[in-house]
Design an enzyme around this catalytic site. Structure first.
Site, PDB file in Angstrom:
ATOM      1  N   CYS A  64    -121.026 -48.114 -19.633  1.00  0.00           N
ATOM      2  CA  CYS A  64    -121.656 -48.700 -21.128  1.00  0.00           C
ATOM      3  C   CYS A  64    -120.552 -47.768 -21.956  1.00  0.00           C
ATOM      4  O   CYS A  64    -120.414 -48.473 -23.089  1.00  0.00           O
ATOM      5  CB  CYS A  64    -123.040 -48.291 -21.072  1.00  0.00           C
ATOM      6  SG  CYS A  64    -123.419 -46.525 -20.983  1.00  0.00           S
ATOM      7  N   HIS A 100    -127.136 -43.686 -22.754  1.00  0.00           N
ATOM      8  CA  HIS A 100    -126.760 -45.172 -22.703  1.00  0.00           C
ATOM      9  C   HIS A 100    -126.079 -45.257 -24.336  1.00  0.00           C
ATOM     10  O   HIS A 100    -126.407 -45.048 -25.095  1.00  0.00           O
ATOM     11  CB  HIS A 100    -127.875 -45.916 -22.608  1.00  0.00           C
ATOM     12  CG  HIS A 100    -127.602 -47.474 -22.762  1.00  0.00           C
ATOM     13  ND1 HIS A 100    -126.646 -48.025 -21.572  1.00  0.00           N
ATOM     14  CD2 HIS A 100    -127.811 -48.532 -23.246  1.00  0.00           C
ATOM     15  CE1 HIS A 100    -126.343 -49.372 -21.716  1.00  0.00           C
ATOM     16  NE2 HIS A 100    -127.186 -49.529 -22.817  1.00  0.00           N
TER      17      HIS A 100
END
Length: 531
Positions: A177, A445
């Site tokens: 990510c 994230h």
């Protein structure tokens, strides 16, 4: 005529002579106020400059309304400009500061796209004449809109339009990510997008191995194709692994580290990249300069050092570990970044005194880049071990538009430099992408907010959702990117690698000519020997 447009301005624009006269008068009105605001540096001095007066009541007008049919100037608050239009049967007047046009028959302000374009071009032209480059003293190159020539028309006719807006998700290939978030910021970077979509680096013609520029070209080709399913940037990831061993593997990585690594790889694989005064796409887009000034407290000697930068990293906590107080905004962080800090006698030896003394050091932006990136230092490492890192999860407020003038070397250099900063519009930036991080350093994230024209979207790996500017500004940013509203243009010059290649070709031709002459001489000598 388009619906909602003023029929009276449409009627005047039907007469070419009347249209040119009105546009020229409008340009003069707008240029006057722009020049006046740039001739002086402070509001107090600006008030002392002679202002036009109302032709009816004689009051001074800081924002005069001027008739676009004659030389009458009047005030709006007293209604004298409107009275003049009705008495003289004139239709239009313009306000000098914002370029607003009032139509007397409509009894309302009107919108006309051609006048709006002329206002923007006039303001830009005046700003260009009043500004110098931040480092050199040369004037700015005037902006010229691109007008396709015959060759361009032929090339455009042979192309096929592809229905695409560049909104496409990226597959998470295993804790990637961090890479997807940075790549989305690249995709929506207008300078990078224009460079690679204009075929400045074609991966089908490049012969370099592990070329990151080729991966960027493939990325833009995929993202701006007709496909709508998420794209997996596997080849980009593998190229990064081969070029940067510290980023290899499927462990979670820092988005800022990947950002800097990707820029270095793009630079090194760009055609004609150099270590000094490089004009590759990376340095043309992101490169700026920071100036560090150290002042001796005893003799006042100032030593200045200039260092290159690709982005600016900002502290969120004080060096002593305490909170930074009110520095919970981007502007507060920048103010703290450019504030003088004390240096002890153990850290500084004056070159003039020749002895160790206390001193103060101040950082400032010497040269602003077209695209300005900020990283907020959210991860604090108390030791070399990453497991001991802590995240600073405070929300940082950042603006949609940013004026960098207060943080430049010119603005911080004292009153003697105030007259050289130019118009403030040349220091304005617009937000176009924000990278956010949720969670902790080991299990977090990354995702990105990015602007597509005037709309905002959230890019979370393969998921894309419509968003808003307000939602973006409320996010917990880790990195944010701004693009300069008015770019600095320079006269066209052939890149050094092209000049070098032309010189080599000329030398090669000369060597071939010498070989041919030597061969002909051998043939002649052989013929003479035979005779």
């Amino acid at each position: 005529m388009a619906p909602g447009r003023c029929e009276h301005i449409h009627e005047i624009f039907g007469d070419e002579t009347a249209k040119l006269g009105l546009l020229e008068k409008f340009k003069i009105v707008v240029a006057w106020d722009a020049r006046r605001s740039q001739q002086v540096t402070t509001a107090a001095k600006r008030r002392k400059v002679t202002c036009p007066t109302c032709n009816t009541c004689g009051s001074s007008l800081a924002r005069p309304f001027v008739c676009l049919h004659c030389s009458f100037t009047g005030c709006w608050s007293g209604g004298h400009i409107v009275d003049h239009l009705r008495e003289a049967s004139h239709d239009f007047c313009a306000e000098s500061k914002l370029g607003s046009v009032y139509c007397a028959p409509c009894d309302d302000f009107i919108y006309e796209p051609e006048l709006t374009r002329l206002y923007s071009l006039t303001m830009l032209s005046v700003e260009e004449r009043a500004t110098r480059f931040q480092v050199s003293k040369k004037g700015r190159e005037a902006y010229r809109p691109w007008v396709p020539n015959d060759n361009d028309h032929v090339a455009l006719e042979s192309t096929e339009a592809v229905p695409s807006q560049g909104r496409r998700g990226l597959l998470n290939l295993g804790q990637t990510c961090f890479m997807n978030a940075v790549l989305q910021s690249f995709i929506h970077n207008p300078l990078l997008r224009n460079y690679f979509l204009s075929d400045r680096h074609n991966h089908r013609l490049c012969k370099n191995k592990d070329c990151t520029c080729c991966e960027m070209d493939r990325l833009y080709t995929e993202m701006f194709s007709e496909a709508s399913v998420p794209y997996g940037p596997a080849s980009f990831l593998f190229t990064t692994w081969r070029a940067s061993s510290e980023l290899s593997g499927y462990a979670q990585q820092d988005a800022h580290e990947f950002f800097i690594s990707a820029l270095n790889q793009i630079h090194s694989t760009s055609r004609g990249s150099t270590n000094v005064s490089c004009i590759c796409i990376v340095h043309s887009t992101f490169a700026g300069q920071l100036q560090s000034e150290v002042k001796c407290d005893k003799c006042g000697n100032v030593t200045a050092t200039i260092d290159p930068m690709l982005d600016i990293s900002l502290e969120l906590k004080g060096k002593g570990g305490g909170d930074s107080g009110g520095d919970d905004t981007l502007l507060g962080c920048l103010k703290k970044f450019t504030q003088p800090e004390k240096l002890g006698s153990k850290d500084y030896t004056c070159s003039r005194c020749g002895k160790a003394h206390d001193a103060s050091r101040r950082l400032s932006v010497k040269k602003l880049p077209p695209v300005l990136g900020f990283q907020f230092k959210r991860f604090e490492h108390k030791s070399g071990d990453k497991t001991s890192a802590q995240k600073i999860d405070a929300r940082i407020r950042f603006p949609a538009t940013l004026n960098m003038l207060p943080y430049t070397t010119l603005a911080l250099g004292g009153k003697d430099r105030a007259s050289r900063v130019g118009p403030e519009a040349m220091y304005e930036y617009d937000l176009f992408a924000v990278i956010c991080h949720d969670g902790q350093i080991d299990n977090g994230h990354y995702y990105t907010y990015a602007r597509c024209q005037d709309e905002w979207y959230r890019f979370d790996d393969d998921k894309i959702s419509a968003s808003s500017l307000n939602e973006c500004l409320q996010s917990r940013a880790y990195m944010c990117f701004y693009v300069k509203r008015h770019l600095d243009y320079k006269p066209y010059a052939k890149p050094s690698y092209i000049l070098t290649r032309e010189v080599e070709l000329q030398k090669e031709k000369e060597r071939e000519r010498e070989k041919e002459l030597a061969r002909m001489k051998e043939v002649e000598d052989a013929l003479l020997a035979t005779v």
